[in-house]
Motif scaffolding. Sequence first.
Motif, PDB file in Angstrom:
ATOM      1  N   ARG A 130      12.126 -15.143 -12.844  1.00  0.00           N
ATOM      2  CA  ARG A 130      13.451 -15.696 -12.563  1.00  0.00           C
ATOM      3  C   ARG A 130      14.216 -14.915 -11.510  1.00  0.00           C
ATOM      4  NH1 ARG A 130      15.713 -16.927 -18.634  1.00  0.00           N
ATOM      5  NH2 ARG A 130      13.861 -17.968 -19.441  1.00  0.00           N
ATOM      6  N   ILE A 131      13.860 -13.622 -11.383  1.00  0.00           N
ATOM      7  CA  ILE A 131      14.795 -12.761 -10.663  1.00  0.00           C
ATOM      8  C   ILE A 131      14.738 -12.936  -9.145  1.00  0.00           C
ATOM      9  CG2 ILE A 131      13.480 -10.626 -10.277  1.00  0.00           C
ATOM     10  CD1 ILE A 131      16.012  -9.346 -11.809  1.00  0.00           C
ATOM     11  N   MET A 183      12.713 -21.048 -10.379  1.00  0.00           N
ATOM     12  CA  MET A 183      11.875 -20.074 -11.059  1.00  0.00           C
ATOM     13  C   MET A 183      10.467 -20.150 -10.496  1.00  0.00           C
ATOM     14  SD  MET A 183      12.937 -20.549 -15.021  1.00  0.00           S
ATOM     15  CE  MET A 183      13.360 -22.270 -14.841  1.00  0.00           C
ATOM     16  N   LEU A 204      17.736  -7.777 -18.889  1.00  0.00           N
ATOM     17  CA  LEU A 204      16.900  -7.277 -17.793  1.00  0.00           C
ATOM     18  C   LEU A 204      17.380  -7.803 -16.441  1.00  0.00           C
ATOM     19  CD1 LEU A 204      13.166  -7.583 -18.949  1.00  0.00           C
ATOM     20  CD2 LEU A 204      14.306  -5.566 -18.036  1.00  0.00           C
ATOM     21  N   VAL A 205      17.499  -9.139 -16.363  1.00  0.00           N
ATOM     22  CA  VAL A 205      17.882  -9.781 -15.109  1.00  0.00           C
ATOM     23  C   VAL A 205      19.295  -9.336 -14.711  1.00  0.00           C
ATOM     24  CG1 VAL A 205      18.408 -12.005 -14.039  1.00  0.00           C
ATOM     25  CG2 VAL A 205      16.383 -11.766 -15.472  1.00  0.00           C
ATOM     26  N   GLN A 207      18.206 -21.939 -15.270  1.00  0.00           N
ATOM     27  CA  GLN A 207      16.828 -21.523 -15.496  1.00  0.00           C
ATOM     28  C   GLN A 207      16.496 -21.590 -16.984  1.00  0.00           C
ATOM     29  OE1 GLN A 207      16.792 -17.563 -13.811  1.00  0.00           O
ATOM     30  NE2 GLN A 207      15.925 -18.270 -11.884  1.00  0.00           N
ATOM     31  N   LEU A 244      20.464  -7.463 -11.202  1.00  0.00           N
ATOM     32  CA  LEU A 244      21.386  -8.123 -10.271  1.00  0.00           C
ATOM     33  C   LEU A 244      22.673  -7.325 -10.107  1.00  0.00           C
ATOM     34  CD1 LEU A 244      21.062 -11.917 -11.207  1.00  0.00           C
ATOM     35  CD2 LEU A 244      19.998 -10.688  -9.318  1.00  0.00           C
ATOM     36  N   VAL A 255      15.830 -11.207 -21.913  1.00  0.00           N
ATOM     37  CA  VAL A 255      15.585 -11.546 -20.506  1.00  0.00           C
ATOM     38  C   VAL A 255      16.870 -11.394 -19.700  1.00  0.00           C
ATOM     39  CG1 VAL A 255      14.951 -13.390 -18.904  1.00  0.00           C
ATOM     40  CG2 VAL A 255      13.678 -13.105 -21.030  1.00  0.00           C
ATOM     41  N   LYS A 279      22.745 -17.219 -19.650  1.00  0.00           N
ATOM     42  CA  LYS A 279      21.399 -17.454 -20.161  1.00  0.00           C
ATOM     43  C   LYS A 279      21.417 -17.799 -21.650  1.00  0.00           C
ATOM     44  CE  LYS A 279      18.217 -15.636 -16.882  1.00  0.00           C
ATOM     45  NZ  LYS A 279      17.733 -16.995 -16.647  1.00  0.00           N
ATOM     46  N   ALA A 284      11.461 -12.576 -16.994  1.00  0.00           N
ATOM     47  CA  ALA A 284      12.486 -12.001 -16.118  1.00  0.00           C
ATOM     48  C   ALA A 284      11.992 -11.946 -14.675  1.00  0.00           C
ATOM     49  CB  ALA A 284      12.861 -10.607 -16.613  1.00  0.00           C
TER      50      ALA A 284
END
Lengths: 449, 449
Positions: B283-284, B264, A363-364, A331, A368, A360, A402, B280
Amino acid sequence: MDRQYDFAALEALLKKRSFKALREALLELNEVDIAEFLGLLNGEEAVLAFRTLPKGVAADVFAELEPETQQLIVAAATDAELAVIVEDLYVDDAVDMLEDMPANVVKRILKNATPEMRGLINQFLKYPEHSAGSIMTAEFTDLRPTMTVEQAIEHIRRTGEDRETVYTCYVVGPRRRLLGVVTVRSLLLARDSQLVSDVMEDGVISVATGTDQEEAVRLLQRYGFLSLPVVDAEGRLVGIVTVDDAVDVMEQEATEDFEKMAAMAPSEKPYLKTGVFSLARHRIVWLLVLMISGMITGGILGRYEAAIAAMPLLVTFIPMLTDTGGNAGSQSSTLVIRGLAVNEITLRDFPRVLWKELRVSLLVGVVLSAVNFVRLILTYPGSEMVALTVALTMLCTVIVAKTIGGVLPLIAKACRMDPAIMASPLITTIVDAVSLVIYFAVAHRLLPL
Amino acid sequence: MDRQYDFAALEALLKKRSFKALREALLELNEVDIAEFLGLLNGEEAVLAFRTLPKGVAADVFAELEPETQQLIVAAATDAELAVIVEDLYVDDAVDMLEDMPANVVKRILKNATPEMRGLINQFLKYPEHSAGSIMTAEFTDLRPTMTVEQAIEHIRRTGEDRETVYTCYVVGPRRRLLGVVTVRSLLLARDSQLVSDVMEDGVISVATGTDQEEAVRLLQRYGFLSLPVVDAEGRLVGIVTVDDAVDVMEQEATEDFEKMAAMAPSEKPYLKTGVFSLARHRIVWLLVLMISGMITGGILGRYEAAIAAMPLLVTFIPMLTDTGGNAGSQSSTLVIRGLAVNEITLRDFPRVLWKELRVSLLVGVVLSAVNFVRLILTYPGSEMVALTVALTMLCTVIVAKTIGGVLPLIAKACRMDPAIMASPLITTIVDAVSLVIYFAVAHRLLPL
């Protein structure tokens, strides 16, 4: 999207040999559609149908035909017919055509061109592939600075027939030096008695014949021009790149990026027209390279055989961890590669990209790993430490993936490599190895291995 | 690509408050470059520099500014200044701008527009996103069929100032019904006394306001038009899509495809201008979906715990097999997705794609598995059956992966889903599971497990 005209009716006319009715029906269509129709016919029929077209239309249709159909028609045409077609083609269309033809056909076409056309074609064939020179056309309208507006309009009316675009005229001085640009619009809006030099804009934005076609297209797009002048090393105007060619180049360049980003060598031809061997060759090199990287990842996994033997459950989380890491990295790399391609991101943005991807990914990654932790606690009650191991690995993997994904395309760019190779397949392979190392490092610390 | 003008010198002039010199220096630049310069300044400076621009240039520059800078200037402008800017904007540029502005700014701009402009803007704001109506412009040149060529040219000269493009004129009959199209080129090349109706081409290719913008762009590209007319439900001409807007749409659509293909949600804004939370969020969702698929793959792997415990060596080949399968499948899906996007492949080509991918995958698979077999024989002497297992799995995986990769985008298309979601991440996840099943099925047959 399927703009299907009544090709069956046209074919019926052809079968009945009603050439006059066919010609009238064909002339109702745009030359692009006529070319599509001819492409659907067999060789003999295509030649027959093509012969019904009047001279002016024939060359326009010919330029739009697929190379295979062009060859059929060239083979069937007499020398006189060929001379007419070639003379009516724009130089860039003629060159495009010749590049796809076998040598004997090229010879026959050049033989039947006028010496002037032949000279231009030979000159154009010399420009390197993907250069501005290779996509430019020689048919542009040039004016002298000392003409009046009235004379200029008169000149356009007299010579416009042969010009690919008459809407942007270039003003040239002695020895064809490019002095300025004037649009037909500004000529029409000016007084007849004004001089071209007063109406024209100087400081023309131009490219050199050797400039990359992508750069030429980028300038056309940036400034919203209909055409862009191309000058040689001495600053002489030799051609223009028109916006319709630019649109085709944009599409071709985007396709190439898609191919490179899926680990393939870019191909010139459309998918359905590319042979099986050629497709296989374009794909196999990267697959081999990535397979070797996959072996390295396997080797890393092999080093943890003892841990796996002690706790086979660990293996079942590997696909999820490596897949998610690969996807998270892809991504980021896709966004940065595309940003670089359309000039939204430059090398100077390196720190901004890095900082953005770090936040980012945090956060992601947190989301997860939290989802994972809860799921594992529920699925494997009593295995809290395993859940923690997987969740922590997930967080670290997403952050590392990332960051790698965001940064590698920029590094490639800095090393003057194509950023597009730092796409999904390579990132996935790198991240696979990294996530395994993280996984077992965390596992060794948290679990009784 | 970095066309850096001497922005430092311009800034120095601004700091010295030499507005006259600044204005002269700015007018040497293209409006796109002026806009870039303003974008680099802080708010107050940008407003000061913008105010030095003469009326006509100001609106052109304003249209090219980033939304943030536009807002600063709107906030600083008096109502009178605002009225001038808005009136000079093309409707499509005004609408683009308003879509990015906060409600109170929109209100103030609409208040200062003429009733006619306000009406047009409101009408344009109603067209659905990504429709031809939403990217069209209302400034086109329309002619009557009964005009002579001389009258038509006179009409263009009189009204051309306000028109986004004067090069393609549309001929309208009673109640603004679109009758034909005539280029300035053909007007200039015709005799003064001819009627527009004799020079024009009828059977104009047009789109409806609700047509997808991609379709409009495709037609512009197919026919090499500079503009494409847009008609309403009653066949009345309401606007045109120009080629420069088409170029932007093409780039935007390609970017969206890149984003979707990397799992995405597509974003409207450029990467560097998108906030961390927004990035974010985009993408999540897919990462979660794919993570769950990864868990399923892990579950499959879990079922073979006994085999892994019996022969831990088997695990070390898993990354290579799944990675190669994923990459092989992504290659095929990328080519088919792109082919569908540029209309080179249609649903009717399903059997051709399937047959092609089968043959390509056989070729690629044989090479990859042969390389693997030889390597394994050399690395692990005496483990011929393991080598055979890995090689056979590689062959089957590549064939299955490429078939799935080639076929799924077509199936998505047939189900009216976006083929772009059948890209690398999803294909990789599916192929991972499939390759594991194949691997252990082969292993159970060939090895003493």
